[in-house]
Design a protein around this motif. Structure first.
Motif, mmCIF file in Angstrom:
data_model
loop_
_atom_site.group_PDB
_atom_site.id
_atom_site.type_symbol
_atom_site.label_atom_id
_atom_site.label_comp_id
_atom_site.label_asym_id
_atom_site.label_seq_id
_atom_site.Cartn_x
_atom_site.Cartn_y
_atom_site.Cartn_z
ATOM 1 N N GLY A 97 0.943 -1.132 -0.011
ATOM 2 C CA GLY A 97 -0.195 0.142 0.431
ATOM 3 C C GLY A 97 0.823 0.995 0.031
ATOM 4 N N ILE A 98 2.300 0.629 -0.583
ATOM 5 C CA ILE A 98 3.234 2.604 -0.956
ATOM 6 C C ILE A 98 2.562 3.752 -2.025
ATOM 7 C CG2 ILE A 98 5.995 2.987 -1.176
ATOM 8 C CD1 ILE A 98 6.254 0.709 0.364
ATOM 9 N N LYS A 99 1.947 4.605 -0.980
ATOM 10 C CA LYS A 99 1.398 5.561 -2.407
ATOM 11 C C LYS A 99 2.688 5.940 -2.965
ATOM 12 C CE LYS A 99 -2.744 5.856 -0.369
ATOM 13 N NZ LYS A 99 -3.284 4.746 -0.802
ATOM 14 N N GLY A 100 2.236 6.659 -4.540
ATOM 15 C CA GLY A 100 3.139 6.925 -5.238
ATOM 16 C C GLY A 100 2.890 8.422 -5.928
ATOM 17 N N GLY A 101 3.671 9.105 -6.893
ATOM 18 C CA GLY A 101 3.732 10.098 -7.128
ATOM 19 C C GLY A 101 2.471 10.204 -8.307
ATOM 20 N N TRP A 102 2.248 11.223 -9.301
ATOM 21 C CA TRP A 102 1.165 11.545 -9.508
ATOM 22 C C TRP A 102 0.612 10.217 -11.208
ATOM 23 C CZ3 TRP A 102 1.959 12.732 -14.847
ATOM 24 C CH2 TRP A 102 2.824 13.563 -15.510
ATOM 25 N N GLY A 103 2.099 10.171 -11.311
ATOM 26 C CA GLY A 103 2.358 9.313 -12.729
ATOM 27 C C GLY A 103 2.026 7.691 -12.257
ATOM 28 N N TYR A 104 2.601 7.344 -10.950
ATOM 29 C CA TYR A 104 2.645 5.647 -10.632
ATOM 30 C C TYR A 104 0.894 5.944 -10.272
ATOM 31 C CZ TYR A 104 2.426 1.357 -8.173
ATOM 32 O OH TYR A 104 2.019 0.573 -7.271
ATOM 33 N N THR A 105 0.845 6.935 -9.938
ATOM 34 C CA THR A 105 -0.726 6.766 -9.117
ATOM 35 C C THR A 105 -1.774 6.595 -10.364
ATOM 36 O OG1 THR A 105 -0.650 8.032 -7.147
ATOM 37 C CG2 THR A 105 -3.154 8.178 -7.857
ATOM 38 N N LEU A 106 -1.731 6.699 -11.227
ATOM 39 C CA LEU A 106 -2.308 7.528 -12.465
ATOM 40 C C LEU A 106 -2.003 6.057 -13.298
ATOM 41 C CD1 LEU A 106 -1.594 10.894 -13.968
ATOM 42 C CD2 LEU A 106 -3.921 9.994 -13.382
ATOM 43 N N SER A 107 -0.523 5.525 -13.530
ATOM 44 C CA SER A 107 -0.722 4.369 -14.682
ATOM 45 C C SER A 107 -0.705 2.972 -13.594
ATOM 46 C CB SER A 107 0.526 4.395 -15.476
ATOM 47 O OG SER A 107 1.683 4.404 -14.881
ATOM 48 N N LYS A 108 -0.110 3.145 -12.582
ATOM 49 C CA LYS A 108 0.436 2.159 -11.887
ATOM 50 C C LYS A 108 0.991 0.555 -12.732
ATOM 51 C CE LYS A 108 -2.656 2.498 -7.821
ATOM 52 N NZ LYS A 108 -2.090 3.031 -6.738
ATOM 53 N N SER A 109 1.864 0.921 -13.979
ATOM 54 C CA SER A 109 1.870 0.459 -14.553
ATOM 55 C C SER A 109 4.309 0.327 -14.067
ATOM 56 C CB SER A 109 2.359 1.028 -15.781
ATOM 57 O OG SER A 109 3.706 1.686 -16.041
ATOM 58 N N PRO A 110 4.730 -0.727 -14.575
ATOM 59 C CA PRO A 110 6.780 -1.212 -14.600
ATOM 60 C C PRO A 110 6.938 -0.707 -14.320
ATOM 61 C CG PRO A 110 4.712 -3.462 -15.637
ATOM 62 C CD PRO A 110 3.882 -2.040 -15.251
ATOM 63 N N ARG A 111 7.263 0.596 -15.326
ATOM 64 C CA ARG A 111 8.038 1.357 -15.810
ATOM 65 C C ARG A 111 7.789 2.825 -14.868
ATOM 66 N NH1 ARG A 111 11.149 4.086 -18.833
ATOM 67 N NH2 ARG A 111 10.566 6.178 -19.350
ATOM 68 N N THR A 112 6.185 2.810 -14.339
ATOM 69 C CA THR A 112 6.130 4.075 -13.002
ATOM 70 C C THR A 112 6.892 3.610 -12.119
ATOM 71 O OG1 THR A 112 3.772 3.662 -12.897
ATOM 72 C CG2 THR A 112 4.406 5.964 -14.512
ATOM 73 N N ALA A 113 6.526 2.502 -11.848
ATOM 74 C CA ALA A 113 6.547 2.017 -10.551
ATOM 75 C C ALA A 113 8.510 1.758 -10.435
ATOM 76 C CB ALA A 113 6.531 0.396 -10.142
ATOM 77 N N ALA A 114 8.931 1.201 -10.918
ATOM 78 C CA ALA A 114 10.333 1.329 -11.283
ATOM 79 C C ALA A 114 10.361 3.166 -11.177
ATOM 80 C CB ALA A 114 10.685 0.966 -12.557
ATOM 81 N N LEU A 115 10.197 3.293 -11.683
ATOM 82 C CA LEU A 115 11.199 5.637 -11.826
ATOM 83 C C LEU A 115 10.443 5.784 -10.206
ATOM 84 C CD1 LEU A 115 9.364 6.257 -15.083
ATOM 85 C CD2 LEU A 115 11.726 6.156 -14.131
ATOM 86 N N GLU A 116 9.564 5.489 -9.783
ATOM 87 C CA GLU A 116 9.404 5.576 -8.185
ATOM 88 C C GLU A 116 10.063 4.954 -7.838
ATOM 89 O OE1 GLU A 116 7.194 8.029 -5.401
ATOM 90 O OE2 GLU A 116 6.379 7.959 -7.758
ATOM 91 N N ALA A 117 10.223 4.060 -7.414
ATOM 92 C CA ALA A 117 11.046 3.222 -6.575
ATOM 93 C C ALA A 117 12.527 3.717 -7.170
ATOM 94 C CB ALA A 117 11.029 1.402 -7.210
#
Length: 159
Positions: A97-117
């Protein structure tokens, strides 16, 4: 009567030790890999969140992941396939349940998850989405998530 309880106690202790031995054997096998496999990585996430029991098998982790909302992103992932940074962090963030930025929140894709990580410090170095993770990298990211969970729980307890 006392003998009955002693036998029951010894049987329960044996069951607990055999479960711990199975868990340790799985961890030893996971750590010895050159690249982290999908099933082993997901097993660690499931066990860390409490979604899977300590005696669960890697195959159980693949079934558990496929049943999750985020699991549809893993549809083509084989249990023995290498775990990538993007897929692992998607599973990790969604499971904890770790929240992310707007990019991750909108797409929840592997790419945005890697960037958020990478942004959150869960990845040392550059967060490439298709980077094949090592067991050490998986354990590092998992320890960061557990630390995040601990801080969240402490904050909630203080309120």
């Amino acid at each position: 009567m006392m003998r009955k309880y002693l036998i029951l106690f010894l049987m329960m202790t044996g069951i607990l030790f055999s479960a711990a031995a199975q868990s340790n054997a799985q961890m030893d096998a996971f750590i010895s890999l050159d690249t982290a496999d999908a099933a082993g990585s997901l097993l660690l996430v499931g066990q860390a969140t409490g979604a899977l029991p300590e005696d669960a098998a890697p195959a159980d982790a693949m079934i558990w992941a496929s049943e999750q909302k985020w699991g549809k992103k893993l549809h083509s992932l084989d249990a023995n396939e290498a775990m990538t940074t993007g897929l692992f962090h998607l599973a990790l963030f969604e499971s904890f349940g770790i929240k992310g930025g707007w990019g991750y929140t909108l797409s929840k894709s592997p790419r945005t998850a890697a960037l958020e990580a990478g942004y959150k410090g869960f990845v040392s170095g550059r967060p490439y989405v298709n980077h094949k993770m090592t067991p050490d990298e998986v354990l590092y990211s998992l320890s960061m998530a557990l630390e995040w969970q601990e801080m969240k729980d402490a904050k909630e307890a203080a309120q």
